[in-house]
Design an enzyme around this catalytic site. Structure first.
Site, PDB file in Angstrom:
ATOM      1  N   TRP A  45      11.379  -8.635 -25.522  1.00 36.28           N
ATOM      2  CA  TRP A  45      11.765  -9.563 -24.627  1.00 36.28           C
ATOM      3  C   TRP A  45      12.675 -10.286 -26.237  1.00 36.28           C
ATOM      4  O   TRP A  45      13.308 -11.073 -26.171  1.00 36.28           O
ATOM      5  CB  TRP A  45      10.591 -10.704 -24.206  1.00 36.28           C
ATOM      6  CG  TRP A  45      10.778 -11.938 -23.704  1.00 36.28           C
ATOM      7  CD1 TRP A  45      10.731 -13.640 -24.234  1.00 36.28           C
ATOM      8  CD2 TRP A  45      11.912 -12.340 -22.546  1.00 36.28           C
ATOM      9  NE1 TRP A  45      10.976 -14.568 -23.292  1.00 36.28           N
ATOM     10  CE2 TRP A  45      12.311 -14.415 -22.733  1.00 36.28           C
ATOM     11  CE3 TRP A  45      12.595 -11.821 -21.969  1.00 36.28           C
ATOM     12  CZ2 TRP A  45      12.609 -14.515 -21.776  1.00 36.28           C
ATOM     13  CZ3 TRP A  45      13.047 -12.573 -20.756  1.00 36.28           C
ATOM     14  CH2 TRP A  45      13.421 -14.344 -20.911  1.00 36.28           C
ATOM     15  N   HIS A  69       3.519  -8.465 -27.789  1.00 41.46           N
ATOM     16  CA  HIS A  69       3.361  -9.546 -29.194  1.00 41.46           C
ATOM     17  C   HIS A  69       2.703 -10.289 -29.292  1.00 41.46           C
ATOM     18  O   HIS A  69       1.821 -11.080 -28.713  1.00 41.46           O
ATOM     19  CB  HIS A  69       4.770 -10.695 -27.831  1.00 41.46           C
ATOM     20  CG  HIS A  69       5.408 -11.664 -28.666  1.00 41.46           C
ATOM     21  ND1 HIS A  69       6.006 -12.161 -29.142  1.00 41.46           N
ATOM     22  CD2 HIS A  69       4.755 -13.064 -28.310  1.00 41.46           C
ATOM     23  CE1 HIS A  69       6.167 -13.094 -29.660  1.00 41.46           C
ATOM     24  NE2 HIS A  69       5.924 -13.617 -28.596  1.00 41.46           N
ATOM     25  N   SER A 116       7.088 -15.944 -33.055  1.00 36.12           N
ATOM     26  CA  SER A 116       8.036 -17.167 -31.866  1.00 36.12           C
ATOM     27  C   SER A 116       8.278 -18.051 -32.507  1.00 36.12           C
ATOM     28  O   SER A 116       9.263 -18.067 -33.115  1.00 36.12           O
ATOM     29  CB  SER A 116       6.135 -16.456 -31.026  1.00 36.12           C
ATOM     30  OG  SER A 116       7.129 -16.732 -29.746  1.00 36.12           O
ATOM     31  N   LYS A 147      10.853 -19.336 -35.330  1.00 37.32           N
ATOM     32  CA  LYS A 147      12.355 -19.392 -35.063  1.00 37.32           C
ATOM     33  C   LYS A 147      11.991 -21.087 -36.310  1.00 37.32           C
ATOM     34  O   LYS A 147      13.252 -21.419 -36.936  1.00 37.32           O
ATOM     35  CB  LYS A 147      12.323 -20.212 -33.735  1.00 37.32           C
ATOM     36  CG  LYS A 147      12.486 -19.152 -33.057  1.00 37.32           C
ATOM     37  CD  LYS A 147      13.070 -19.783 -31.295  1.00 37.32           C
ATOM     38  CE  LYS A 147      11.567 -19.709 -30.129  1.00 37.32           C
ATOM     39  NZ  LYS A 147      12.234 -17.744 -29.738  1.00 37.32           N
TER      40      LYS A 147
END
Ligand code: GTR
Length: 530
Positions: free
Chosen positions: A456, A506, A365, A369
């Site tokens: 999402w 997630h 998550s 990044k």
């Protein structure tokens, strides 16, 4: 945001932002220079201190102390005038609720995804959107295009990469870890001097005779061919939360509140031990022959909108007194966490047990990044894994699906460079997109993963970025994903770029880690003479 009490009262201009602070919660600590012009109490420009006029006396602002004691009405009138003057200004500085942007809608309908054209990776970006020359060789990619794209990612999205600093290992502790593993725990001092910032790293080495690989090397001999490939990732809530090992040290600083960890006062506690251990299946990785290490991202940048102050940025010479005062390409939390990963790598490569050519950076998550950006800025990482990194990670920004640039830069203003927020609502004008940050890993192995219920993060957008980045691996004669057909659930695919979409929500699970380890064992080149 606490306004700093400053030795020398700041200039009025500088004060304005603080004015805003004062407006929001007039803090007695702000001092305002009272210009000894005349004793008349004609309203003065902004910056006139409201509540306790006596402070002027303390500041020794001559004029006031010499003036005849003022009558009650006069003393009452001054603040009144100031308030009358101040309120209209306050009104201009407070976003008018009704004028606030309408509630943002998020699209989850593939049919509504706009048409878009991605910047062409194999054209040297002129930086003004006009393409120039095609990239046809690995050399041209490494020496010309890659540095250009990296510069654009710095200035547009993640902020400038941070400079390396000396790393000193302190409080190094070795002991028996869970399931026969060896634990090495170290506090890494990042920079010069005892007061330099620090991060706590926990590293677990598999016991030499582990699992189904009896021939596993005994690292203590330190023979190069026996040094271990290693997974490195940052965690969200403290090393102790991801391990049941009672010897793991607990962070003393701010940690995020969380139902899982049971934290509700931003203070880490022993009762959180192992509450997130499902995210770090150490035994599984050891059985596959991998060492594994983690550290808490909050050690270098606490993950909240005001974390910049408590971050390492001041120690690196960055001005942090007000997020609105930073430059457009100022590094944010993601660049700082990526820097943390590189500093930990500085230490890992010094250990005889660790194979310096096979350290794999992994992130989930927001920390996915970060792993992508760490791999972009530090080519010593042998492989990069982005797990459900979504917006600002692997998912294409030009696809209007799931989280948007507007949402992520307003919810998490401290993550990216300020310039990124200016592309809110105009993602198609970005000089880059997420296939560019993926391509920064080339020709090294890259793994991208998604989850079905994690809409999402736009799983299809994460997959399509990996497809779009593939041609760069092609320059090196390597197969990227090798297909542009979206795979079946729980079915890993790929060549030197790997991908899977896992069933479920997630999260980062043992299933994900298992796929990462299988992929690494398949693609990460075994060391010479092994
Ligand atoms: C969400 C954020 C995502 C992702 C995620 C996470 O709030 O919108 O971009 O970063 O957090 O990191 O868990």
């Amino acid at each position: 945001m606490e306004c700093e009490e400053r030795a020398n009262p700041p200039s009025t201009a500088e004060m304005v932002p603080h004015g805003a602070d004062r407006r929001r919660r007039p803090s007695p600590s702000i001092r305002v220079p009272i210009r000894a012009t005349s004793t008349s109490l004609r309203p003065r420009p902004i910056g006139y201190d409201l509540p306790v006029p006596h402070r002027a006396r303390e500041t020794g602002a001559g004029s006031l102390s010499t003036a005849a004691p003022r009558s009650l009405t006069m003393r009452l009138r001054a603040p009144l005038i100031a308030t009358i003057l101040f309120l209209p200004l306050a009104a201009t500085m407070t976003p008018d609720a009704s004028a606030q942007a309408p509630k943002e809608e998020f699209n989850y309908d593939e049919a509504l995804v706009r048409e878009y054209t991605l910047p062409d990776l194999l054209m040297i970006p002129a930086g003004d959107g006009s393409d120039s020359e095609a990239i046809t060789s690995p050399e041209a990619w490494l020496t010309v295009a890659r540095p250009r794209w990296l510069g654009l990612l710095e200035s547009t999205e993640y902020g400038r990469l941070l400079p390396a600093v000396p790393v000193t290992a302190e409080h190094v502790e070795r002991g028996p870890g869970p399931d026969g593993a060896t634990r090495i725990q170290a506090r890494l001092r990042l920079g010069h001097g005892p007061d330099a910032p620090a991060t706590e790293v926990i590293l677990y080495l598999p016991s030499p005779s582990r699992g189904d690989k009896p021939e596993l090397p005994s690292p203590s001999r330190g023979d190069a061919s026996e040094r271990l490939p290693t997974f490195l990732h940052l965690n969200f809530s403290g090393n102790h939360a991801e391990s049941t090992d009672p010897a793991v040290r607990i962070p003393s600083g701010w940690v995020p509140n969380g139902k899982d960890t049971g934290v509700d006062d931003n203070r880490a506690k022993a009762s959180s031990r192992g509450t997130l251990a499902s995210r770090w299946p150490v035994k599984l990785l050891h059985d596959r022959g991998y060492a594994t290490a983690t550290a808490y991202c909050g050690d270098v940048f606490p993950d909240h909108a005001d974390g910049r102050k408590a971050s390492v940025l001041p120690s690196l010479g960055y001005v942090v007194h007000d997020a609105r005062m930073v430059r457009g390409d100022e590094p944010g939390a993601i660049s700082t966490w990526a820097w943390q990963l590189s500093r930990i790598l500085d230490w890992l490569v010094t250990l005889p047990e660790i194979d310096p050519t096979r350290v794999i950076v992994v992130g989930h998550s927001r920390l996915g990044k970060t792993a992508l950006w760490a791999g972009a800025g530090d080519e010593r990482f042998a492989m990069v894994v982005s797990n459900e990194s979504g917006c600002g990670g692997a998912a294409l920004e030009r696809r209007n699906y799931g989280e948007t640039v507007r949402r992520i830069t307003t919810s998490f203003p401290h993550w990216f460079a300020p310039t990124f927020a200016t592309y809110a609502g105009r993602e198609t004008e970005l000089p880059v997109d997420q296939h560019v940050v993926l391509a920064m890993t080339a020709p090294r192995p890259l793994y991208v993963s998604s989850a079905v219920e994690d809409r999402w993060a736009d799983p299809r957008g994460e997959f399509l970025a990996a497809v779009a980045a593939g041609p760069v691996w092609g320059l090196f004669g390597r197969e990227g994903l090798g297909t542009d057909t979206f795979p079946a659930v729980d079915t890993p695919i790929g060549g030197t770029i790997g991908y899977h979409i896992r069933s479920g929500p997630h999260d980062i699970t043992a299933v994900d880690w298992g796929h990462f380890a299988d992929f690494a064992t398949r693609v990460l080149p075994a060391r010479e003479g092994r």
